[in-house]
Design a protein around this motif. Structure first.
Motif, short mmCIF file in Angstrom:
data_model
loop_
_atom_site.label_atom_id
_atom_site.label_comp_id
_atom_site.label_asym_id
_atom_site.label_seq_id
_atom_site.Cartn_x
_atom_site.Cartn_y
_atom_site.Cartn_z
N GLY A 203 0.78 -1.23 0.00
CA GLY A 203 0.00 0.00 0.00
C GLY A 203 0.81 1.27 0.00
O GLY A 203 0.24 2.37 0.03
N ALA A 204 2.13 1.15 -0.06
CA ALA A 204 2.99 2.34 0.03
C ALA A 204 2.70 3.36 -1.06
O ALA A 204 2.81 4.57 -0.83
N VAL A 205 2.34 2.90 -2.25
CA VAL A 205 2.14 3.83 -3.37
C VAL A 205 0.95 4.76 -3.17
O VAL A 205 0.76 5.70 -3.93
N THR B 127 1.68 10.57 7.26
CA THR B 127 0.86 10.27 8.43
C THR B 127 0.64 8.77 8.57
O THR B 127 0.82 8.19 9.66
N VAL B 128 0.29 8.12 7.47
CA VAL B 128 0.09 6.67 7.47
C VAL B 128 1.42 5.95 7.66
O VAL B 128 1.52 4.97 8.42
N THR B 129 2.47 6.42 6.99
CA THR B 129 3.75 5.72 7.02
C THR B 129 4.38 5.74 8.41
O THR B 129 5.00 4.76 8.83
N GLY C 208 7.29 -2.62 9.09
CA GLY C 208 8.49 -2.45 8.28
C GLY C 208 9.61 -1.93 9.16
O GLY C 208 9.36 -1.39 10.24
N GLY C 209 10.85 -2.09 8.69
CA GLY C 209 11.97 -1.80 9.57
C GLY C 209 12.96 -0.75 9.12
O GLY C 209 13.92 -0.46 9.84
N ILE C 210 12.74 -0.11 7.95
CA ILE C 210 13.66 0.92 7.45
C ILE C 210 12.83 2.10 6.98
O ILE C 210 11.99 1.97 6.08
N TYR C 211 13.06 3.26 7.59
CA TYR C 211 12.28 4.44 7.23
C TYR C 211 13.22 5.62 7.02
O TYR C 211 13.90 6.06 7.94
N LEU C 212 13.26 6.12 5.80
CA LEU C 212 14.07 7.29 5.46
C LEU C 212 13.23 8.54 5.69
O LEU C 212 12.26 8.80 4.96
N THR C 213 13.59 9.31 6.72
CA THR C 213 12.79 10.50 7.04
C THR C 213 13.62 11.46 7.86
O THR C 213 14.84 11.31 8.00
N GLY C 214 12.97 12.49 8.40
CA GLY C 214 13.68 13.54 9.10
C GLY C 214 13.69 13.37 10.61
O GLY C 214 13.00 12.51 11.17
#
Length: 436
Positions: free
Chosen positions: A255-257, A262-264, A273-279
């Motif tokens: 469903g990522a697309v 907010t959801v992620t 999930g175990g890897i999140y590229l964010t701030g």
């Protein structure tokens, strides 16, 4: 994050009025300085903004009014402009400088006359500079992007922190296939990605990988002039790498697309999930919701064809045109960039920071924040890449998001061909903005 500004036809006709005649000022009657900030009204960040305003009032004697708005922020600013009632101060994304300046909303800032301006980092000043080479804001907050990784999962699958894109892909595969949460079910993914098109999230996410590989959306080609570079092999390689995660190894959360941040955030918090590229703005939240011993932060690995690099963002203090409180505007900007103002905005390790990384080089972040994971973001900022100061970045980000999202959603799509098409579209957009 930028979004497409509405009502451009109306505002274009107002630009001369706002610049030449003034907007009237929304708080001129009682000399209260009205400060708008893009935050939810009931958020911890809004409370921090109020603390900053209260401290400024105490120091200066100038009364303030903080207006915190998250949804439809630019739309409401447009409405205020149409009524010639712009607020005195707007704390807003660095990526909005081109759109706001081109519509005549902003006062030029004299860096040399701003007390404390010489203590602000040059990279932050760059993000306060429009395409005409002039400064239209005081830098306030900076941030760079890095990888949040489930440390407990990584240790469970017996792998080291990723140092290359190949390492990162292998870790994502292990998180997807090796039951890192130990519940006996195939219900985990490697990457969690806000890959939807809303507010341009797909391109926002992809940008860090593009910059880490030496790619970009557009490149400066002289003062106020830019060239589209989505067909650059380094850019194509980054988008292809991510398509491979969606389509070949299938290591991205389902469903990522269609998801926004907010959801992620919630997907990551729920252990899907175990890897999140964010701030860094979610660090305190994830520490609280997941557990400090389960979270680690590592830099975005350098790409195979370039780098290092990662997305740089932040907020500026914009001094809005037409204010009757120009001296108070300047004093607020000086307070916001001061060591005291920066420390208030940082809010130590707690939720609600409106200064993520300080722009004042005299502020010792390690003395303000005890969590060493902040240093990863601070170090990454040294090679951060800001959105370029085109007149309007929003349509470029949105067009890019639409095209990038499409190649992630359609596994049969030819990434190189689609990026060529996007490059043509961005070239046309730059021409329409008279920026090519």
């Amino acid at each position: 994050m930028s979004r497409r500004l509405l009502g451009t036809a109306i505002i274009a006709s107002l630009a001369v009025t706002l610049t030449g005649c003034g907007s009237g000022g929304s708080s001129s009657e009682d000399n209260t300085l009205e400060i708008w900030i893009r935050q939810a009204a009931d958020s911890d960040s809004a409370k921090t903004a109020q603390k900053l305003a209260d401290a400024f009032t105490k120091a200066s004697g100038t009364p303030t009014k903080v207006v915190a708005i998250f949804d439809d922020f630019e739309t409401k600013l447009n409405q205020q402009a149409a009524q010639k009632q712009l607020p005195d101060i707007v704390i807003n994304d660095t990526a909005q400088i081109g759109a706001m300046q081109s519509q005549g909303w902003l006062q030029e800032v004299d860096k040399a006359s701003l007390a404390g301006g010489d203590q602000v980092s040059e990279l932050a000043w760059k993000a306060a500079t429009a395409s005409d080479g002039k400064i239209y804001a005081a830098p306030f907050s900076a941030q760079a992007f890095a990888l949040f990784i489930r440390k407990d999962w990584r240790e469970k699958v017996g792998m080291e922190p990723p140092e290359t894109w190949e390492d990162l892909a292998k870790l994502a595969t292990a998180f997807t296939e090796k039951d890192p949460d130990g519940n006996g079910k195939a219900d985990t993914s490697g990457f969690v990605i806000p890959a939807g098109t809303k507010r341009g999230y797909a391109s926002w996410y992809a940008s860090s990988l593009m910059y880490a590989n030496g790619g970009d959306f557009i490149k400066a080609n002289g003062p106020g002039k830019f060239t589209a570079t989505m067909n650059d092999p380094k850019t194509v390689e980054a988008v292809q790498y991510l398509q491979d995660q969606f389509c070949t190894t299938k290591t991205v959360n389902p469903g990522a697309v269609s998801n926004d941040t907010t959801v992620t955030h919630e997907v990551f918090e729920k252990g899907q999930g175990g890897i999140y590229l964010t701030g860094p703005y979610v660090l305190a939240r994830f520490v609280d919701s997941i557990g400090t011993d389960k979270i680690e932060v590592v830099p975005v690995p350098k790409g195979p064809s370039g780098g290092p690099g990662t997305l740089g963002e932040g907020e500026n203090v914009y001094l809005m045109a037409g204010s009757q409180n120009q001296e108070a505007q300047k004093k607020f900007a000086e307070f916001a960039i001061s060591a005291e103002g920066q420390r208030i905005g940082m809010n130590k390790d707690a939720n609600g920071a409106i200064v993520r990384l300080p722009v004042n080089t005299q502020v010792d972040m390690a003395a303000e924040r005890q969590d060493p994971r902040w240093k990863v973001f601070q170090d990454s900022y040294e090679h951060a890449v800001y959105a370029p100061p085109v007149p309007n970045w929003a349509p470029i980000r949105q067009d890019s998001a639409d095209s990038i999202n499409a190649v992630w959603a359609d596994c049969g799509a030819d990434v190189k061909a689609k990026m060529e098409e996007l490059n043509t579209k961005l070239t046309q957009e730059l021409q329409s903005q008279k920026a090519s």
